[in-house]
Structures are given as structure tokens and as C-alpha cells.
Design a protein around this motif. Structure first.
Motif, mmCIF file in Angstrom:
data_model
loop_
_atom_site.group_PDB
_atom_site.id
_atom_site.type_symbol
_atom_site.label_atom_id
_atom_site.label_comp_id
_atom_site.label_asym_id
_atom_site.label_seq_id
_atom_site.Cartn_x
_atom_site.Cartn_y
_atom_site.Cartn_z
ATOM 1 N N GLU A 669 0.860 -1.185 0.000
ATOM 2 C CA GLU A 669 0.000 0.000 0.000
ATOM 3 C C GLU A 669 0.894 1.231 0.000
ATOM 4 O O GLU A 669 1.579 1.508 0.980
ATOM 5 C CB GLU A 669 -0.906 -0.014 1.235
ATOM 6 C CG GLU A 669 -1.867 1.160 1.287
ATOM 7 C CD GLU A 669 -2.742 1.103 2.518
ATOM 8 O OE1 GLU A 669 -3.752 0.385 2.484
ATOM 9 O OE2 GLU A 669 -2.408 1.766 3.525
ATOM 10 N N ARG A 671 0.590 5.199 -0.656
ATOM 11 C CA ARG A 671 -0.397 6.257 -0.834
ATOM 12 C C ARG A 671 0.088 7.544 -0.211
ATOM 13 O O ARG A 671 1.087 7.582 0.511
ATOM 14 C CB ARG A 671 -1.733 5.847 -0.215
ATOM 15 C CG ARG A 671 -1.683 5.550 1.255
ATOM 16 C CD ARG A 671 -2.927 4.827 1.741
ATOM 17 N NE ARG A 671 -2.850 4.487 3.155
ATOM 18 C CZ ARG A 671 -3.333 5.223 4.141
ATOM 19 N NH1 ARG A 671 -3.966 6.353 3.861
ATOM 20 N NH2 ARG A 671 -3.226 4.849 5.396
ATOM 21 N N TRP A 672 -0.606 8.584 -0.529
ATOM 22 C CA TRP A 672 -0.323 9.900 0.062
ATOM 23 C C TRP A 672 -1.192 10.030 1.313
ATOM 24 O O TRP A 672 -2.411 9.965 1.238
ATOM 25 C CB TRP A 672 -0.660 10.997 -0.937
ATOM 26 C CG TRP A 672 -0.271 12.377 -0.470
ATOM 27 C CD1 TRP A 672 -1.024 13.235 0.255
ATOM 28 C CD2 TRP A 672 0.975 13.038 -0.717
ATOM 29 N NE1 TRP A 672 -0.339 14.403 0.492
ATOM 30 C CE2 TRP A 672 0.895 14.326 -0.103
ATOM 31 C CE3 TRP A 672 2.137 12.704 -1.392
ATOM 32 C CZ2 TRP A 672 1.936 15.246 -0.153
ATOM 33 C CZ3 TRP A 672 3.176 13.627 -1.440
ATOM 34 C CH2 TRP A 672 3.071 14.870 -0.830
ATOM 35 N N ALA A 706 1.377 7.700 -5.956
ATOM 36 C CA ALA A 706 1.131 8.359 -4.678
ATOM 37 C C ALA A 706 1.595 9.815 -4.713
ATOM 38 O O ALA A 706 0.914 10.709 -4.183
ATOM 39 C CB ALA A 706 1.849 7.612 -3.560
ATOM 40 N N GLU A 709 -0.957 11.709 -6.597
ATOM 41 C CA GLU A 709 -2.150 11.906 -5.788
ATOM 42 C C GLU A 709 -1.936 13.035 -4.780
ATOM 43 O O GLU A 709 -2.827 13.849 -4.540
ATOM 44 C CB GLU A 709 -2.509 10.601 -5.062
ATOM 45 C CG GLU A 709 -3.684 10.700 -4.111
ATOM 46 C CD GLU A 709 -4.977 11.098 -4.804
ATOM 47 O OE1 GLU A 709 -5.867 11.633 -4.113
ATOM 48 O OE2 GLU A 709 -5.089 10.888 -6.029
#
Length: 904
Positions: A669, A671-672, A706, A709
Motif C-alpha cells: 500500500e 499512498r499519500w 502516490a 495523488e
């Protein structure tokens, strides 16, 4: 012996026309107000049990068999009892009835009253309805989902299998045009037969509360309104004669108002009866029979049109009703309290005028009445459609696009329903009903509960599973508490009305489970609805029915579509669950029913459900110490951030993993989050994080996504915008605004929308926020110049960064506003006759002429005019203040300079 005197009902005059319409067209709409006999006299006439009407219909060798479908069980029993009484018989002879868990019919039964749910089950098992001549769908104006679905299936059967099957849509309102068009044929709309009721005048008394009350909120009703309703009931008893029928939204409100009217303190010599679907049969019978003394009947909407209550001359309308609602994004459904519609309020008021002049007291103002809706919302537009979607899939029309419905099901609700059905293995990837889906549909409960019953039985035994599902199918009383296991124990001990209904339902479910477990359909008379057996074949419809040929065995029993597998492992928990552990048993079954509501504790009585919704326990709940819960009943008040838990069971993580297996995911995972790139290896159960560890070498493509994003969330302000970069962006924006294509749009949304075009290499190299903050945006912006068309080379010409003025200075052009600005000291512009223009001569610069101190002295877009006129006033004002600077009388002919007189 037929009670001829009791058959003198208003509908009798239109029965001949109805019979002729059915003989000619096979379908008709009957519009008859409550109390006219449409529910009791008409079915007897259709069956040929009333000799006075036989001449109006085609002769038959034997009585026609008639099926009457009612929306409520109470109405089914009442209609059957009334028709049997009219014939001088007992229920179970020529007149019978079937509701879920109860059936009274015999070989001589020719009129059978059923609920619409029973009718649906019967149609699924035997679409031809063998032996049935006529189906009457009563109270169709109420727009219940089962009734709408039943009518769609009946019309399908008439069109494909049994064109001779006669169908009557019976409505208590005159709004019949839509129904006539729906059930009609190529010959046009169905005939409409209207009966006029004997309605005496009803006076309307507007009786709003003396003080403002809070509007209804979810299931909550302001106690002040209930106190006011009780006061209006007392007022009606004082001012008028006859019994009082008071409409309230639900059982809880009825009980509270009953408490205010009962007992010595109330000072009323009346009998108070509570009339609702959960009321014991004896109370229902008493309400529907004439009383021996004056009565107050507190009722839900069941008394609007389904039942006729004798002796009523006063109606007190609380102004509220309950309608189903569902939050598809969170998977939480509940009833909500709404203002009663104008149509329902008219039905309620009419109850006061059946036997003589009456009065309706409306507990709201005439001015507020304009804000009430005209009609109640059709259930198909607001309710959970999971059961409907399963019915449609089993019928062979998964999208319901081929069904004749007054209102199409909302796309979002159908999508949510199909997702649930796919998760429980009821439908294939293409939406077709699987063998497992057919078994679930036969259990006579919501597909979620059917799944819990079917899979739970393998883990905890059929009786325990049936008992827990019975608790879930009708929420226990509030005083049972919010602990499902404790409520289960109390129901086993209890001697109240709820416990009695619970035991009966648990027995029915256990029987249904045994019947549904066989390859064939349930047999007569022990099916889930008690409706009789079927061989499970003979399915019809406008569309091809689902095929049973492409199935493989499911690990849980039943079948799934080939190419797929069962998505739940109910039997996997069997070895871990002891039948003596109430918490574990209740928790597993509840979790199987609502897998997206398994929830992990976050402290202080708060939980996070797998669906992503936060949930809170009530203060003092004994469940608060549990690490995991299976939440069975919850609602989310309007505008509330968290759901309120009303019923739940304690579970452990292993049970949560078993029940919600499709929601279990693991993987990298990236992500930002919290303003930077976070890279972890994570295992989740839906929105609940189970385990997590940092990733040292995350996938580069995930990191890039990410970073992108983060830029989308926080904007291009994450980059470094030097003065040159800002100027470049403003110059490009100016050319796009003035010249359009090929000059690019560099607005925030445009830049974020095409990051790959101008920021691609930098995005690929960045690994964290700090890398973005080091990127000077000016260089990447140059990639957006129109190189392909050859116009990029004219950028400096069309939108120059600087302009050389007559003094020789190169002055920066300011592109911040709508018109570019050139700000220069007045003396440096002497001799400049024409205002400079840019963008290929289209746009003149707005010249800010500055004083020797750099302050604005004048603004112009026409230098020649300024030198001739405006300059004189500027010269007069400033030459005394700045004597060392030149102030010639003819600036157009003067030499420009950056210096004072002395320096010159």
C-alpha cells in the motif's frame, strides 16, 4: 349460510361491470374507497360464491379459484375472517389464508388470502399459478415493493404462459391511470371500474401544538408532540361522539401515547387498544369488532386503508409516517420518520366518515400542510433492493429491465444490491441467479439473513442459526438491550408477545432450512411461506430464465455459477464455535448476515466497521470492552458522522476474518497520507487495518501514483514557484486567454489534469514531499509551449517578459491582472508617442507612470493623449515636489532620462 344483509356494500353496484371487464379483457383496475367491500365482497363474487352475480360472468363448471394478495399479515387474517363470516363458515373451508409461518386452507378452499411476499414465493416456484383463475392485488396504491414486483411477474405470466389468467389491481384511491396503462395490453389501457363510497361529511380541525416541536429525526419523535397528540385525543373525546382512531408512526410512539391515556391519572373511561402489525391476534380481533364501550384505537398506517375499524367517528392524525431508507454507501438501512403525505392524510380522515358525520383533528397547522408531500414515496425508489434484485435474478431478469414496473429501480440501489448478492454467492458475475441464490430465495427472509441461516447452520446447528436469524428479522424490544447474545437469552426465557413471535419464526426458519436443503422445492404445506410445493421447474418470463446447467458444487453446500467459487466460508468456523457459547454463536451468525459491519474497537466505545463507517455504543453498554463486534442493527442520524449501534454481538478477529472473507485484502500500500508518501505492507478487512509494516523498496509505479495523488490533493503549491516560474505561468495564461489554442491552459485544474505532459520526469524521480518542494516549476512549464506548431519560438515576442522603454531600461511586464501592466518612471518615457502593444498588436499595455519616488502618478493606455492633456496636471503637482527632475513643457519632444537635472 350467506349473510345477505351484510353484503349490502357500496361496491356491489359495480361488481357486474368488473366481471364483464374481466371476461372481455382479462384485467381491470378497481378503484374503491376503504369500507366499500372491495376486499371482501369482490373476491367472493369473482369466485362465483355469490349467486346473485353469476349471470354477469361466463359460466364455469366449478367455482373459480381466487388469490387475494394483501400487503400486511393483519389485513390477510382480517379479510379471510370477514369473508368466511359472510358465508357463515369458519376460516379454512372455502375461505383460507396463508401468511409467513401460518396457513389455513383445505381441499375445498376457493378464495385464499395471502401476503404479497407469499405471492412472490409462489410465483417463483410455480409461475403458472396452476389452478388459480384470478389474482386480486389489493391496496396497490400503497406502492409496496413486493406488490409492485408481484404485479410485474403476473403481467409477465399473462404475456407468456397464461393469457387466460385474470388480474385485478384494486386501489383505495382514484389515481388509477398509471395502473390501467401498466396492466393493459395492445388493445389499450385496462378498464377502470370505480365504486363510490358512502362517505359522510368530515370536518377538519387544525390542531397544531401550542409551542414549536422539533421535527422528526430518523426514528426519533419529539416527546412534546406525543404529549400534544394525547391532549388532542382527550379533546376529541370531550367534543365529539364515537370512537377515536389515532394515527402514530410506530409501535414505540403508540406505547408512549397509550401510557398517557391509560390509568386513573388520565381520568378517561375508555378502552385503549394498540393496533399494529406486532399486536397479538386477540387485540387485532378486538380492534376490528364493535366495542362494548367507547374506545381509543392507536394505530400505525395499517389502519389507513387495509382494515375497516367499526365505530370510529373521530380521527386524530399525528401527521407522521414511517418510510424505509437506505444509505447505499455505508450499507445501513432503517425506517425514517417523515411527514404524512396529502394522499395518506385524506385516507386517514376518511375513516371518520364511514358510519356518519365525523371529525379529523390534524396535529399540524393549515399553513404547514402545504409543505407535506402530495404522495408517499414508492418503496422501490427509497428502500434496500437486495431482496428485489434476487427476485428479479431468479425470475431471469437480473437488471429488471424487462419487468413492467411503474417506477424503474434506481441504478445506485440496484448496483449496491447486486454487490451484496455477489458477495453471498447468490448471483454469478453476469448477475444470473446461482443454485445457491435459488436456495436463499426460498428461505423467505432477506438474502443477508438467508445467507446467515444457510451458512450459520453448518457452523452452529440449524436451531441456533434459526433462533439468531429470527432475532435479526424482527428487532427485539429496546428493553432487551443492545447485546444480541443477552437478547437471545431473554427471548428464550421471556413470556412476552415478542418472545412468542420469535419462537414461531425460529421454528418456521428451521423448517424452511430443511426444505430448502433438498434439490426440489419445498413441498406442501411446509414451504418457507407455507404456500405449497413445486418441482422447481417451469420458470417463465419475457426474458430467458436462469439456467441450472452450468453449476458446480459449493463448499458450503448449494451451488455457485461455474467459473466462480463460494465467497464465504461459513463452515470454516464450525470447529471453533461451541454451541454452548452464546456470544460466539450470536456473533458468527450476525457477522455472516452483515459482514461489512464487523467492527474493530478504537476505544471509548467507538468502533470502525469494515464498510468504513464509524460506530458508537450507547453510554454504559456492556459491549464497550469488546475488541471486535458484529453489528446487527445500526442507524446513522442525518448529518451524524457515526452510526449508532442498537444491537451487536461480541466476536473475535478469527470470526471477523471468516464471516467477511471477501473483504480481506493484503499487499503493498503506497499512498499519500498526512502530507507525504507512506509505503507499507498492509493487511485489511475492508476499511479495518489488521497488520502493517514499512516497505523499504516500494514499487516505483506505486510511488509515482502516490506522489501524483499528493499533488492533486494539495495542489501545485507543493512545487517551488520562483519569480521567473510565476511570470512564465502568467504569460502563458495571458496568451491562452487572448489567443486561445495552441497556447495552453495553465489554470490549477488544467495543470493537475495533465501532470504527465509537463511534469512527467520530475514525478517519476520524486519519492517524497521534499522532492516535490525542490522542483522549480518554471522549467517543466516550458514543456507546455506549442512546440509542435512552431509557435513556441514566438513566446517572447507575443508575451515579452520585459519591454525596453525610451530611456534604455528594460522594464518587467506585470501579467497578474486582466490587462498586462508596464510600470515605469514618467521621465523614462519622454518621447514615446504610441502605447506599446503585445500579443501580435491585439492588447495595449496599461502604462503606470510613476513619480521619481516610484509612486503611481497616472495610469493610461493611450500615451499620446496623456502627453497632450493629463501630463499638465501631473507636472503642476509634482515639479515643485521633485525640482531636481526634468519636467519639460513638451514631453513628447523631450529626451527620456533616468537621471536628475544635476546628474544630467
Amino acid at each position: 349460510m350467506i349473510r345477505a344483509d351484510a353484503l349490502d356494500l357500496p361496491v356491489r353496484t359495480v361488481v357486474p361491470a368488473l366481471l364483464r371487464a374481466l371476461d372481455e379483457r382479462g384485467c381491470a383496475v378497481l378503484a374503491a374507497p376503504p369500507g366499500t367491500g372491495k376486499t371482501t365482497l369482490v373476491p367472493l363474487a369473482l369466485a362465483g360464491l355469490l349467486p346473485q352475480y353469476t349471470e354477469y360472468s361466463r359460466p364455469t363448471a366449478a367455482p373459480r379459484r381466487v388469490l387475494v394478495a394483501e400487503p400486511r399479515r393483519m389485513a390477510v387474517r382480517a379479510a379471510a375472517r370477514r369473508m368466511a363470516w359472510l358465508l357463515g363458515e369458519s376460516v379454512g373451508a372455502r375461505i383460507g389464508f396463508t401468511v409467513r409461518g401460518e396457513r389455513k386452507v383445505s381441499a375445498e378452499t376457493v378464495v385464499e388470502v395471502v401476503t404479497t411476499g407469499v405471492l412472490l414465493q409462489r410465483l417463483q416456484r410455480d409461475p403458472e399459478l396452476a389452478g388459480v383463475d384470478t389474482v386480486v392485488l389489493d391496496e396497490c396504491h400503497e406502492r409496496h415493493l413486493d406488490a409492485d414486483t408481484s404485479m410485474a411477474f403476473l403481467l409477465d405470466v399473462r404475456a407468456t404462459l397464461r393469457p387466460e389468467l385474470r388480474v385485478v389491481a384494486a386501489s383505495a384511491t382514484t389515481d388509477t391511470a398509471a395502473w390501467a396503462a401498466l396492466i393493459g395490453s395492445e388493445d389499450g389501457a385496462a378498464p377502470v371500474v370505480e365504486a363510490q363510497g358512502i362517505l359522510h361529511p368530515v370536518a377538519v380541525e387544525w390542531a397544531p401544538p401550542p409551542r414549536p416541536v422539533r421535527p422528526p429525526h430518523g426514528m426519533r419523535v419529539d416527546p412534546a408532540l406525543l404529549e400534544h397528540v394525547a391532549a388532542v385525543v382527550r379533546r376529541g373525546l370531550r367534543e365529539r361522539e364515537g370512537d377515536v382512531l389515532c394515527f402514530l408512526p410506530g409501535v414505540g410512539e403508540i406505547a408512549r401515547v397509550a401510557g398517557m391515556l391509560n390509568g386513573p391519572a388520565a381520568g378517561l373511561d375508555v378502552e385503549v387498544l394498540q393496533l399494529h402489525g406486532r399486536a397479538p391476534a386477540a387485540v387485532q380481533d378486538a380492534a376490528l369488532a364493535p366495542g362494548t364501550r367507547r374506545r381509543v384505537l392507536l394505530a400505525t398506517s395499517v389502519a389507513e386503508s387495509s382494515l375497516t375499524v367499526p365505530g370510529v367517528r373521530i380521527v386524530v392524525d399525528g401527521g407522521l409516517a414511517r418510510e424505509p431508507r437506505v444509505d447505499h454507501a455505508r450499507g445501513l438501512d432503517a425506517l425514517t420518520t417523515v411527514r404524512v403525505s396529502h394522499a395518506a392524510a385524506r385516507q386517514r380522515a376518511g375513516r371518520a366518515g364511514r358510519e356518519g358525520p365525523g371529525t379529523v383533528y390534524r396535529c399540524w397547522s393549515e399553513a404547514d400542510n402545504a409543505g407535506h408531500p402530495r404522495w408517499p414515496a414508492p418503496e422501490i425508489s427509497v428502500a434496500d433492493l437486495t431482496a428485489f434484485a434476487l427476485q428479479a435474478a431468479c425470475w431471469g431478469d437480473p437488471d429488471a429491465t424487462g419487468l413492467a414496473l411503474l417506477d424503474a429501480p434506481p441504478a445506485g440501489a440496484m448496483s449496491a444490491a447486486r454487490e451484496v448478492l455477489g458477495a453471498v454467492g447468490a448471483v454469478s458475475a453476469g448477475g444470473r441467479a446461482t443454485g445457491r441464490g435459488l436456495r436463499l430465495s426460498r428461505l423467505g427472509v432477506h438474502p443477508r439473513l438467508a445467507r446467515a441461516l444457510l451458512d450459520g447452520a453448518r457452523a452452529v446447528g440449524s436451531r441456533h442459526a434459526a433462533e439468531i436469524v429470527a432475532l435479526l428479522s424482527e428487532e427485539p424490544p429496546r428493553d432487551y438491550g443492545d447485546d444480541l447474545a443477552a437478547a437471545w437469552r431473554q427471548a428464550r426465557r421471556g413470556g412476552d408477545g415478542y418472545a412468542a413471535r420469535w419462537r414461531a419464526e425460529a421454528g418456521r426458519l428451521e423448517s424452511s432450512l430443511r426444505q430448502a436443503g433438498s434439490d426440489g422445492g419445498p413441498g406442501e404445506p411446509g414451504g418457507p411461506d407455507g404456500s405449497g410445493g413445486s418441482n422447481g421447474s417451469g420458470r417463465s418470463g419475457r426474458s430467458a430464465r436462469s439456467s441450472d446447467s452450468a453449476r458446480t458444487a459449493s463448499p458450503q453446500g448449494g451451488t455457485v455459477a461455474s467459473g466462480g467459487s463460494s465467497r464465504f466460508g461459513g463452515s470454516a468456523a464450525a470447529s471453533a464455535i461451541s454451541s454452548g457459547d452464546d456470544d460466539a454463536v450470536a456473533g458468527l451468525v450476525a457477522a455472516l448476515a452483515f459482514p461489512e459491519r464487523v467492527a474493530r474497537g478504537r476505544g471509548a466505545g467507538t468502533y470502525l466497521m469494515a464498510s468504513g463507517t464509524a460506530a458508537e455504543l450507547r453510554s454504559g453498554s456492556r459491549l464497550g470492552a469488546a475488541g471486535w463486534l458484529a453489528i446487527a442493527v445500526a442507524d446513522r442520524p442525518v448529518a451524524a458522522a457515526s452510526a449508532r449501534v442498537r444491537l451487536a454481538a461480541v466476536i473475535d478477529e478469527a470470526t471477523a476474518r471468516t464471516a467477511a472473507a471477501p473483504l480481506l485484502t493484503s499487499g503493498e500500500e503506497v499512498r499519500w497520507a498526512d502530507g507525504d508518501v507512506v509505503a507499507r505492507s498492509v493487511e485489511r478487512l475492508g476499511a479495518v487495518e489488521l497488520t502493517a509494516r514499512p516497505l523499504r523498496s516500494p514499487d516505483r509505479s506505486l510511488v509515482r501514483a502516490a506522489v501524483a495523488e499528493g499533488l492533486r490533493r494539495e495542489g501545485t503549491g507543493l512545487l517551488r514557484w520562483s519569480r521567473d516560474a510565476q511570470d512564465t505561468r502568467r504569460r502563458l495564461a495571458f496568451l491562452h486567454r487572448v489567443l486561445g489554442e495552441p497556447w495552453p491552459d495553465v489554470s490549477e485544474s488544467a495543470l493537475l489534469g495533465r501532470m504527465d505532459d509537463w511534469l512527467g520526469p520530475e514525478l517519476s524521480a520524486a519519492r517524497r514531499r521534499a522532492d516535490l518542494e525542490r522542483i522549480d516549476a518554471g522549467g517543466p512549464l516550458a514543456r507546455l509551449l506549442p512546440w509542435a506548431t512552431g509557435d513556441a519560438g514566438r513566446f517572447a515576442e507575443l508575451a515579452p517578459e520585459r519591454i525596453e522603454v525610451p530611456s534604455g531600461s528594460r522594464i518587467r511586464v506585470d501579467y497578474k491582472g486582466d490587462q498586462p501592466v508596464l510600470a515605469a518612471k514618467l521621465q523614462e518615457l519622454f518621447g514615446w508617442q504610441e502605447t506599446p502593444r503585445i500579443a501580435g498588436g491585439r492588447v495595449p499595455l496599461l502604462v503606470h507612470l510613476l513619480s521619481p519616488a516610484g509612486r503611481p502618478a497616472a495610469v493610461t493606455a493611450d500615451l499620446a493623449s496623456f502627453w497632450k492633456g493629463g501630463y499638465r496636471s501631473v507636472r503642476a503637482e509634482l515639479r515643485g515636489r521633485y525640482p531636481k527632475h526634468p519636467w519639460p513643457e513638451d514631453p513628447a519632444a523631450a529626451a527620456p532620462t533616468r537621471r536628475t537635472n544635476n546628474r544630467r
